[in-house]
Design a protein around this motif. Structure first.
Motif, short mmCIF file in Angstrom:
data_model
loop_
_atom_site.label_atom_id
_atom_site.label_comp_id
_atom_site.label_asym_id
_atom_site.label_seq_id
_atom_site.Cartn_x
_atom_site.Cartn_y
_atom_site.Cartn_z
N ASP A 99 7.66 -6.59 -5.43
CA ASP A 99 6.49 -7.14 -6.21
C ASP A 99 6.41 -8.46 -6.12
O ASP A 99 4.75 -8.34 -6.58
N TRP A 100 7.07 -8.48 -4.67
CA TRP A 100 6.30 -9.54 -4.26
C TRP A 100 5.05 -9.37 -3.46
O TRP A 100 3.91 -9.31 -3.25
N LEU A 101 5.28 -8.61 -2.60
CA LEU A 101 3.98 -7.81 -1.71
C LEU A 101 3.36 -6.99 -2.84
O LEU A 101 2.01 -6.92 -2.89
N ASP A 102 2.98 -6.51 -3.71
CA ASP A 102 2.09 -6.11 -4.52
C ASP A 102 1.05 -7.27 -5.45
O ASP A 102 0.74 -7.06 -5.41
N ALA A 103 2.23 -8.26 -5.23
CA ALA A 103 1.01 -9.34 -6.03
C ALA A 103 0.44 -9.73 -4.97
O ALA A 103 -1.06 -10.53 -5.98
N THR A 104 0.54 -9.59 -3.35
CA THR A 104 0.54 -10.87 -2.74
C THR A 104 -1.12 -9.60 -2.00
O THR A 104 -2.33 -10.71 -1.54
N TYR A 105 -0.58 -8.09 -1.83
CA TYR A 105 -1.80 -7.61 -1.39
C TYR A 105 -2.45 -6.39 -2.33
O TYR A 105 -1.06 -5.77 -2.77
N GLU A 106 -3.54 -6.45 -2.27
CA GLU A 106 -4.25 -5.28 -2.76
C GLU A 106 -4.04 -4.03 -2.59
O GLU A 106 -3.94 -3.55 -3.71
N LYS A 107 -3.88 -3.84 -1.50
CA LYS A 107 -4.51 -2.42 -0.61
C LYS A 107 -2.69 -1.19 -1.71
O LYS A 107 -1.73 -1.58 -1.18
N SER A 108 -3.00 -0.33 -2.20
CA SER A 108 -2.11 0.44 -2.18
C SER A 108 -0.97 0.04 -3.11
O SER A 108 -0.08 -0.39 -2.92
N PRO A 109 -1.11 -0.10 -4.28
CA PRO A 109 -0.61 -0.65 -5.49
C PRO A 109 0.27 0.04 -5.49
O PRO A 109 0.67 1.46 -5.91
N PHE A 110 1.28 -0.47 -6.09
CA PHE A 110 2.95 0.70 -6.50
C PHE A 110 3.60 0.38 -7.23
O PHE A 110 3.82 2.17 -7.69
N LEU A 168 6.02 11.51 -7.08
CA LEU A 168 6.85 11.61 -8.17
C LEU A 168 6.24 11.41 -9.53
O LEU A 168 6.37 12.47 -10.34
N VAL A 169 4.79 10.62 -9.28
CA VAL A 169 4.56 10.85 -10.22
C VAL A 169 3.07 10.54 -10.33
O VAL A 169 2.08 9.54 -9.20
N GLY A 170 1.80 11.42 -9.92
CA GLY A 170 0.60 11.47 -9.94
C GLY A 170 0.25 12.26 -8.60
O GLY A 170 0.98 12.49 -7.75
N ASP A 171 -0.82 11.23 -7.58
CA ASP A 171 -1.40 11.84 -6.15
C ASP A 171 -1.40 10.96 -5.23
O ASP A 171 -2.34 10.94 -4.28
N ALA A 172 -0.35 9.74 -5.62
CA ALA A 172 -0.25 8.60 -4.79
C ALA A 172 0.80 7.98 -4.50
O ALA A 172 1.80 8.61 -5.43
N PRO A 173 1.29 7.94 -3.97
CA PRO A 173 2.99 6.93 -3.81
C PRO A 173 2.89 5.73 -4.55
O PRO A 173 1.93 5.20 -4.71
N THR A 174 4.21 5.66 -5.16
CA THR A 174 4.51 4.52 -5.59
C THR A 174 6.02 3.60 -5.78
O THR A 174 6.17 4.61 -4.61
N LEU A 175 5.85 3.10 -6.79
CA LEU A 175 7.09 2.71 -6.44
C LEU A 175 8.87 3.81 -6.72
O LEU A 175 9.59 3.74 -5.91
N ALA A 176 8.96 4.69 -7.36
CA ALA A 176 9.27 5.16 -7.40
C ALA A 176 9.39 6.13 -6.10
O ALA A 176 10.83 6.19 -5.98
N ASP A 177 8.17 6.60 -5.64
CA ASP A 177 8.38 7.23 -4.03
C ASP A 177 9.94 6.23 -2.80
O ASP A 177 10.21 6.39 -2.58
N ILE A 178 9.24 4.81 -3.29
CA ILE A 178 9.62 3.59 -2.45
C ILE A 178 10.79 4.22 -2.30
O ILE A 178 11.57 4.02 -0.68
#
Length: 214
Positions: free
Chosen positions: A73-84, A157-167
């Motif tokens: 969550d901290w990484l996602d709030a800190t860096y815009e690239k590849s939102p989770f 798992l959801v759509g065509d971009a990696p998300t927190l679910a895949d992580i």
């Protein structure tokens, strides 16, 4: 932004998640391995840093973040690239449900300290301990496969971009295979796994790619 330090263990599912997240964000970091098998996490020096005595822990200057989902969550709030998390609210809730199924329902029942307690104080045999592991992973994967099917398809798992679910999924699949959990009956989970295996951020986070693994 100060340099990042990740207290890590190569086979820890939770640490594996964070390595994937850091790689997706394109962030460089220093790894400091905490050998869970040898008990480094219980040392006074590590407990001084992290009173819970677990990995992962991410340090950014004076900030210490524990628990993999909090770190991500901290990484996602800190860096815009590849939102989770997706922007769409329905997809976002689907991703969070899948991620927490793995991180909160499957993984806590099967991490190293639980397995050691089953074999040690509770006296379970190696076979019984492994059957415990397989039961809870299979129960979780049965549900996760249906959730992925209901999410409407895509290469992940959801759509065509990696998300927190895949992580969260990919490290759990890695450890499931170590314990001989059958995964052939999960086409949606395997599809996401195949997509991840070709993605540089996931490939570089694999336990076998860590320079400091035994």
């Amino acid at each position: 932004m100060p340099g990042l330090i990740l207290y890590d263990y190569f086979r820890s599912s939770a640490s594996y998640r964070v390595r994937i997240g850091l790689n997706l964000k394109g962030v460089s970091y220093e790894q400091r391995m905490v050998n869970l098998v040898e008990g480094d996490q219980r040392s006074d020096a590590y407990r001084e840093l992290n009173p819970q005595g677990l990995v992962p822990m991410l340090v950014a200057g004076d900030t210490k973040i524990t628990q993999s989902l909090a770190i991500l969550d901290w990484l996602d709030a800190t860096y815009e690239k590849s939102p989770f998390l997706p922007a769409d609210k329905d997809q976002r809730s689907a991703v969070l449900a899948m991620a927490t199924l793995v991180a909160c329902d499957i993984h806590p029942l099967n991490n190293l300290r639980v397995l050691k307690y089953l074999k040690g104080p509770l006296g379970l045999s190696e076979d019984a301990k492994d059957e415990w592991y397989r039961h809870w992973v299979t129960t979780g994967f049965d549900a996760l496969e249906k959730m992925a099917e209901n999410a409407g398809g895509g290469t992940w798992l959801v759509g065509d971009a990696p998300t927190l679910a895949d992580i969260c999924l990919i490290p759990q699949l890695y450890n499931a295979r170590r314990f001989a959990v059958p995964v052939a009956q999960y086409p949606h989970l395997r599809r996401a796994d195949e997509t991840a295996s070709a993605h540089p951020a996931f490939a570089a986070a694999h336990p076998d790619k860590q320079e400091t693994h035994p």
